[in-house]
Design an enzyme around this catalytic site. Sequence first.
Site, PDB file in Angstrom:
ATOM      1  CE  LYS A 161       3.626  -5.525   2.033  1.00 41.40           C
ATOM      2  NZ  LYS A 161       4.760  -4.700   1.676  1.00 41.40           N
ATOM      3  CD  GLU A 221      -2.213  -0.181   1.546  1.00 43.15           C
ATOM      4  OE1 GLU A 221      -1.478  -0.470   2.479  1.00 43.15           O
ATOM      5  OE2 GLU A 221      -1.783   0.211   0.436  1.00 43.15           O
ATOM      6  CG  HIS A 254       3.420  -2.590  -7.732  1.00 43.13           C
ATOM      7  ND1 HIS A 254       2.783  -1.385  -7.851  1.00 43.13           N
ATOM      8  CD2 HIS A 254       2.539  -3.512  -8.168  1.00 43.13           C
ATOM      9  CE1 HIS A 254       1.570  -1.570  -8.333  1.00 43.13           C
ATOM     10  NE2 HIS A 254       1.399  -2.849  -8.541  1.00 43.13           N
ATOM     11  NE  ARG A 314      14.521  -5.180   3.119  1.00 49.23           N
ATOM     12  CZ  ARG A 314      14.385  -4.366   2.083  1.00 49.23           C
ATOM     13  NH1 ARG A 314      15.389  -3.615   1.689  1.00 49.23           N
ATOM     14  NH2 ARG A 314      13.241  -4.284   1.439  1.00 49.23           N
TER      15      ARG A 314
END
Length: 672
Positions: free
Chosen positions: A116, A200, A235, A292
């Site tokens: 990420k 973040e 999540h 994907r």
Amino acid sequence: MFGKLLIANRGEIACRVVRTAKALGLRTVAVFSEADRDALHVAAADEAECIGPAPAADSYLNIDAIVEAARRSAAEAVHPGYGFLAENADFAEAVEKAGLVFVGPPAGAIRAMGDKSVAKAIMEKAGVPVVPGYHGAGQDLATLGKAAQKIGYPVLVKACKGGGGRGMRIVEDPAALKAAVAACRREARAAFGDGALLVEKYLSRPRHVEVQVFADSHGNAVHLFDRDCSIQRRHQKVIEEAPASALPGRLRDEMAEAALAAARAIGYVGAGTVEFLFAEDGRFYFMEMNTRLQVEHTVTEMLVDADLVAWQLAVAAGETLPRRQGELEAAGHAIEARLYAEDPERDFLPCGGRLERFRLPDLDGYAGSVRIDTGVREGDDIPIHYDPLIAKVIVWGETRPRAVQRLGRVLADIQVAGVVTNLDFLRAIAAHPAFAAGDVDTGFIDRHLAGLLAREEAAPERMLALACLEVLLGGAAEARRAALRSADPQSPWHLTNGWRLNEDSRHVLTFVDGAAEVAVPVRYRGRGFLLELPSGPMAAGGEIDDAGTLIADLAGTRIQATVSRQGSQLTVIAFGTRHTLTVVDPAALAAGQEAPAAGLTAPMPGKVVQVEVKPGARVRRGATLVVLEAMKMEHAITAPADGTVVEVHFRPGDQVEEGAELLSFDDDEDSA
Ligand code: ADP
């Protein structure tokens, strides 16, 4: 196009890929672990190869075993599905090195987007807005703390290599950072083999909006519109729809452009998804790219009327994209609901078990506007080793309200018993006014949880009567066996075949219904019974046919019902609803009292990954004692009260059965 395809996956996605491959005229090879020998995907494929023992690490994640299976079966291409090795660059490379086609993007693109932090850096450079945060190399607590301070709390700590909502913690203030970083790192190392983290800004009430992109090896790239996947728990997505509703048109275009820019920046080929958070301030930020096919690709298929697996296979075979941007049109609205073996009442804890009952509605009448993808059938076990997805229900409507209505109808017609599922929870979402209004963001489930979990009301009298009949008629072989095993003459399980009491003798059946206990006195009357239900007497009779269906006569009305049993639990399915009751068996009750204190037993089969305490340790109520991993998630077992740890029965790495006592514990109150 190649002639033979190996599908390196299991469950519904393996079945789904087999379907398309067969339709295209390809031969298909399934792979399976020892736990999946009898699984539907194995039966669906033309051939199947065993790739190892049940644990995913030894089978579905075993690159060598899968490449060897491809060689053995002379497959020419490998489709990775989603999950497992779908985003593993080493796997893509190993497949190509073996001279086979990998149905997916180039290994370089997988590698870049698999981290990420790296992905965010690439996107920043490509001019795509990213969630504000720190994604640098420095990993010590001081660096992360400084970054968090600069970003401003609350922050989200995320595993760089994370996926599936794991390895992620919201941190509200600096004091909580240290523990969150430690937990994330542990989870990240265990699940992804890499403890690197990023920090973040934690956005409040964002929507999860993602764009489906597709590129071929000839330099063409298109987007297939957007999806909203905001309805999440832990999540993780539960309900997805396409298109995202009520997005300003300009923003939609900007997101699609940004997604294409992202794909181009890494030389993308194949199916990919660029995920954004759409913030309350009306801006969107790149979150990550999934290299994907997504679980929720189905809603896009409904929206644009395309088979994305067929697209993947075409692109992998070197063909150009089947359609150009101008030939793609979004029509109507599609919604997917994921049916999971999990318990919404227990924080969505995954549950294994046998699908005693699994009936899907007849879809013929829906003229293609409903699709159900599944990898299991009635009687199958849901293994604890893998993702607990049972089925995906996908509906299409000319408008969103029509799709929502159809979703509610189809969910109402699904019958599942034997395994705890989120079916009622999905029904509650489909019926929720805020969902109908399209008022969704990633906080939806948390915000409405109490209402969505609304406990079942007391069993309606007729359901109770059906439960009584099931016990009285006792047709199920299992019940007979239970009766034979039981040494207790009071047990209602003894009331199986041939139970005849004289007219005046009364027998009382007792059930636990939610928190209440209800007793139903029963009298034998001719060929049936007189049930003294709480609201008054009811004449009842009937039989259980060979298929196990209860054909009941309740006060002259004929009703077909299914009752599935799990231990002393009866789940009655009838009148379009279901209700679970527990038969009170005096023998079972006595045993229950000797059970160890709640909370110190394994809530499910799994692996001990962390033991936080030693014998003799004094702990406060709520302290983490043991961490278990099961079905890809960690569960902390916490102290039920202030007290002392007497003994710990397991070590990290040990496998435990459901209900196993993990440690003995002295509760201060008890010993006082
Ligand atoms: P994973 O790869 O594990 O799926 P993602 O980065 O895709 O993790 O995030 C999963 C979900 O977590 C998102 O859909 C969103 O609900 C939530 N999330 C992620 N990042 C943020 C953030 N910065 N602020 C608020 N929620 C977030």
